[in-house]
Motif scaffolding. Structure first.
Motif, PDB file in Angstrom:
ATOM      1  N   ILE A  12      40.533  70.683  65.942  1.00 29.09           N
ATOM      2  CA  ILE A  12      41.172  69.369  65.989  1.00 29.09           C
ATOM      3  C   ILE A  12      40.470  68.396  65.045  1.00 29.09           C
ATOM      4  O   ILE A  12      41.122  67.620  64.338  1.00 29.09           O
ATOM      5  CB  ILE A  12      41.203  68.824  67.437  1.00 29.09           C
ATOM      6  N   GLU A  13      39.156  68.441  64.986  1.00 28.57           N
ATOM      7  CA  GLU A  13      38.411  67.549  64.087  1.00 28.57           C
ATOM      8  C   GLU A  13      38.695  67.879  62.616  1.00 28.57           C
ATOM      9  O   GLU A  13      38.765  66.986  61.778  1.00 28.57           O
ATOM     10  CB  GLU A  13      36.913  67.614  64.377  1.00 28.57           C
ATOM     11  N   ILE A  14      38.878  69.156  62.312  1.00 31.14           N
ATOM     12  CA  ILE A  14      39.245  69.554  60.942  1.00 31.14           C
ATOM     13  C   ILE A  14      40.617  68.993  60.594  1.00 31.14           C
ATOM     14  O   ILE A  14      40.811  68.398  59.534  1.00 31.14           O
ATOM     15  CB  ILE A  14      39.219  71.089  60.785  1.00 31.14           C
ATOM     16  N   TYR A  15      41.583  69.180  61.493  1.00 34.56           N
ATOM     17  CA  TYR A  15      42.931  68.663  61.257  1.00 34.56           C
ATOM     18  C   TYR A  15      42.916  67.142  61.110  1.00 34.56           C
ATOM     19  O   TYR A  15      43.589  66.580  60.247  1.00 34.56           O
ATOM     20  CB  TYR A  15      43.887  69.064  62.380  1.00 34.56           C
ATOM     21  N   LYS A  16      42.139  66.487  61.956  1.00 33.36           N
ATOM     22  CA  LYS A  16      42.047  65.026  61.904  1.00 33.36           C
ATOM     23  C   LYS A  16      41.530  64.573  60.537  1.00 33.36           C
ATOM     24  O   LYS A  16      42.079  63.644  59.940  1.00 33.36           O
ATOM     25  CB  LYS A  16      41.127  64.525  63.013  1.00 33.36           C
ATOM     26  N   ALA A  17      40.496  65.236  60.034  1.00 36.86           N
ATOM     27  CA  ALA A  17      39.949  64.878  58.724  1.00 36.86           C
ATOM     28  C   ALA A  17      40.978  65.091  57.617  1.00 36.86           C
ATOM     29  O   ALA A  17      41.112  64.244  56.720  1.00 36.86           O
ATOM     30  CB  ALA A  17      38.687  65.693  58.450  1.00 36.86           C
ATOM     31  N   LEU A  18      41.714  66.194  57.679  1.00 33.46           N
ATOM     32  CA  LEU A  18      42.746  66.459  56.684  1.00 33.46           C
ATOM     33  C   LEU A  18      43.832  65.388  56.710  1.00 33.46           C
ATOM     34  O   LEU A  18      44.289  64.917  55.658  1.00 33.46           O
ATOM     35  CB  LEU A  18      43.389  67.832  56.922  1.00 33.46           C
ATOM     36  N   GLU A  54      54.861  58.855  65.097  1.00 31.58           N
ATOM     37  CA  GLU A  54      56.094  59.632  64.938  1.00 31.58           C
ATOM     38  C   GLU A  54      56.602  59.608  63.500  1.00 31.58           C
ATOM     39  O   GLU A  54      57.140  60.603  63.021  1.00 31.58           O
ATOM     40  CB  GLU A  54      57.165  59.132  65.904  1.00 31.58           C
ATOM     41  N   SER A  55      56.391  58.510  62.803  1.00 34.42           N
ATOM     42  CA  SER A  55      56.860  58.408  61.416  1.00 34.42           C
ATOM     43  C   SER A  55      56.086  59.332  60.472  1.00 34.42           C
ATOM     44  O   SER A  55      56.575  59.670  59.398  1.00 34.42           O
ATOM     45  CB  SER A  55      56.753  56.962  60.927  1.00 34.42           C
ATOM     46  N   ASP A  56      54.890  59.760  60.884  1.00 33.03           N
ATOM     47  CA  ASP A  56      54.065  60.661  60.063  1.00 33.03           C
ATOM     48  C   ASP A  56      54.115  62.106  60.530  1.00 33.03           C
ATOM     49  O   ASP A  56      53.452  62.979  59.959  1.00 33.03           O
ATOM     50  CB  ASP A  56      52.598  60.202  60.085  1.00 33.03           C
ATOM     51  N   PHE A  57      54.880  62.366  61.589  1.00 35.82           N
ATOM     52  CA  PHE A  57      54.846  63.680  62.230  1.00 35.82           C
ATOM     53  C   PHE A  57      55.168  64.824  61.269  1.00 35.82           C
ATOM     54  O   PHE A  57      54.419  65.804  61.195  1.00 35.82           O
ATOM     55  CB  PHE A  57      55.787  63.731  63.436  1.00 35.82           C
ATOM     56  N   ASP A  58      56.248  64.726  60.528  1.00 32.32           N
ATOM     57  CA  ASP A  58      56.655  65.818  59.635  1.00 32.32           C
ATOM     58  C   ASP A  58      55.612  66.076  58.552  1.00 32.32           C
ATOM     59  O   ASP A  58      55.275  67.229  58.257  1.00 32.32           O
ATOM     60  CB  ASP A  58      58.009  65.534  58.998  1.00 32.32           C
ATOM     61  N   LYS A  59      55.096  65.009  57.960  1.00 24.98           N
ATOM     62  CA  LYS A  59      54.066  65.148  56.928  1.00 24.98           C
ATOM     63  C   LYS A  59      52.801  65.781  57.517  1.00 24.98           C
ATOM     64  O   LYS A  59      52.207  66.684  56.915  1.00 24.98           O
ATOM     65  CB  LYS A  59      53.746  63.780  56.331  1.00 24.98           C
ATOM     66  N   ALA A  60      52.402  65.339  58.703  1.00 25.74           N
ATOM     67  CA  ALA A  60      51.211  65.873  59.357  1.00 25.74           C
ATOM     68  C   ALA A  60      51.387  67.352  59.703  1.00 25.74           C
ATOM     69  O   ALA A  60      50.474  68.160  59.511  1.00 25.74           O
ATOM     70  CB  ALA A  60      50.901  65.069  60.615  1.00 25.74           C
ATOM     71  N   GLU A  61      52.564  67.692  60.182  1.00 27.12           N
ATOM     72  CA  GLU A  61      52.848  69.088  60.535  1.00 27.12           C
ATOM     73  C   GLU A  61      52.763  69.986  59.298  1.00 27.12           C
ATOM     74  O   GLU A  61      52.211  71.092  59.360  1.00 27.12           O
ATOM     75  CB  GLU A  61      54.230  69.175  61.173  1.00 27.12           C
ATOM     76  N   THR A  62      53.267  69.512  58.181  1.00 27.36           N
ATOM     77  CA  THR A  62      53.203  70.272  56.932  1.00 27.36           C
ATOM     78  C   THR A  62      51.754  70.498  56.511  1.00 27.36           C
ATOM     79  O   THR A  62      51.375  71.610  56.114  1.00 27.36           O
ATOM     80  CB  THR A  62      53.961  69.524  55.814  1.00 27.36           C
ATOM     81  N   ILE A  63      50.926  69.472  56.619  1.00 27.12           N
ATOM     82  CA  ILE A  63      49.517  69.573  56.236  1.00 27.12           C
ATOM     83  C   ILE A  63      48.781  70.561  57.136  1.00 27.12           C
ATOM     84  O   ILE A  63      48.038  71.422  56.661  1.00 27.12           O
ATOM     85  CB  ILE A  63      48.850  68.180  56.267  1.00 27.12           C
ATOM     86  N   ILE A  64      48.989  70.440  58.437  1.00 27.56           N
ATOM     87  CA  ILE A  64      48.309  71.337  59.384  1.00 27.56           C
ATOM     88  C   ILE A  64      48.764  72.780  59.177  1.00 27.56           C
ATOM     89  O   ILE A  64      47.934  73.700  59.137  1.00 27.56           O
ATOM     90  CB  ILE A  64      48.551  70.872  60.835  1.00 27.56           C
ATOM     91  N   ASN A  65      50.060  73.000  59.028  1.00 30.36           N
ATOM     92  CA  ASN A  65      50.558  74.369  58.827  1.00 30.36           C
ATOM     93  C   ASN A  65      50.045  74.978  57.529  1.00 30.36           C
ATOM     94  O   ASN A  65      49.708  76.168  57.492  1.00 30.36           O
ATOM     95  CB  ASN A  65      52.084  74.390  58.870  1.00 30.36           C
ATOM     96  N   ALA A  66      49.973  74.178  56.470  1.00 30.32           N
ATOM     97  CA  ALA A  66      49.448  74.687  55.193  1.00 30.32           C
ATOM     98  C   ALA A  66      47.984  75.081  55.342  1.00 30.32           C
ATOM     99  O   ALA A  66      47.556  76.126  54.833  1.00 30.32           O
ATOM    100  CB  ALA A  66      49.603  73.629  54.101  1.00 30.32           C
ATOM    101  N   TYR A  67      47.217  74.275  56.062  1.00 32.34           N
ATOM    102  CA  TYR A  67      45.802  74.606  56.286  1.00 32.34           C
ATOM    103  C   TYR A  67      45.666  75.887  57.109  1.00 32.34           C
ATOM    104  O   TYR A  67      44.871  76.760  56.773  1.00 32.34           O
ATOM    105  CB  TYR A  67      45.092  73.449  57.001  1.00 32.34           C
ATOM    106  N   LYS A  68      46.457  75.990  58.162  1.00 30.03           N
ATOM    107  CA  LYS A  68      46.382  77.173  59.020  1.00 30.03           C
ATOM    108  C   LYS A  68      46.764  78.441  58.255  1.00 30.03           C
ATOM    109  O   LYS A  68      46.116  79.481  58.391  1.00 30.03           O
ATOM    110  CB  LYS A  68      47.283  76.999  60.245  1.00 30.03           C
ATOM    111  N   GLU A  69      47.792  78.364  57.418  1.00 29.41           N
ATOM    112  CA  GLU A  69      48.222  79.528  56.645  1.00 29.41           C
ATOM    113  C   GLU A  69      47.174  79.942  55.618  1.00 29.41           C
ATOM    114  O   GLU A  69      46.973  81.129  55.376  1.00 29.41           O
ATOM    115  CB  GLU A  69      49.542  79.221  55.938  1.00 29.41           C
ATOM    116  N   SER A  70      46.492  78.974  55.035  1.00 37.39           N
ATOM    117  CA  SER A  70      45.485  79.304  54.019  1.00 37.39           C
ATOM    118  C   SER A  70      44.180  79.793  54.626  1.00 37.39           C
ATOM    119  O   SER A  70      43.306  80.286  53.915  1.00 37.39           O
ATOM    120  CB  SER A  70      45.212  78.088  53.125  1.00 37.39           C
ATOM    121  N   ASN A  71      44.036  79.677  55.935  1.00 38.70           N
ATOM    122  CA  ASN A  71      42.791  80.087  56.606  1.00 38.70           C
ATOM    123  C   ASN A  71      42.996  81.197  57.624  1.00 38.70           C
ATOM    124  O   ASN A  71      42.194  81.364  58.520  1.00 38.70           O
ATOM    125  CB  ASN A  71      42.145  78.869  57.257  1.00 38.70           C
ATOM    126  N   GLU A  72      44.077  81.940  57.497  1.00 36.16           N
ATOM    127  CA  GLU A  72      44.320  83.044  58.436  1.00 36.16           C
ATOM    128  C   GLU A  72      43.586  84.277  58.004  1.00 36.16           C
ATOM    129  O   GLU A  72      43.293  84.538  56.913  1.00 36.16           O
ATOM    130  CB  GLU A  72      45.824  83.327  58.539  1.00 36.16           C
TER     131      GLU A  72
END
Length: 72
Positions: A12-18, A54-72
């Motif tokens: 969560i702290e990693i995602y928050k920083a991103l 809520e206005s940032d939700f889609d952008k945040a989801e894209t960032i988190i998913n990209a990070y998760k995919e690059s670190n699998e």
């Protein structure tokens, strides 16, 4: 604010920083620590929720998913 993800506090702290690097305001909520300080037992130790506007939700989801995919 809307919850975007629940997970281990370290992740969560990693995602928050991103998200903050992308100028997305976020909030970490840890029910276990909050409940423990109030004298209750709730939630899991080491886990937390991450919330974004809520206005940032889609952008945040894209960032988190990209990070998760690059670190699998």
């Amino acid at each position: 604010m809307k919850r975007i993800i629940y997970g281990h506090r370290v992740d969560i702290e990693i995602y928050k920083a991103l998200l903050e690097e992308a100028d997305i305001t976020c909030l970490v909520k840890n029910e276990f620590e909050e409940a423990a300080s109030a004298g209750f037992g709730s939630g899991l130790p080491g886990n937390a929720d991450l919330f974004v506007d809520e206005s940032d939700f889609d952008k945040a989801e894209t960032i988190i998913n990209a990070y998760k995919e690059s670190n699998e």
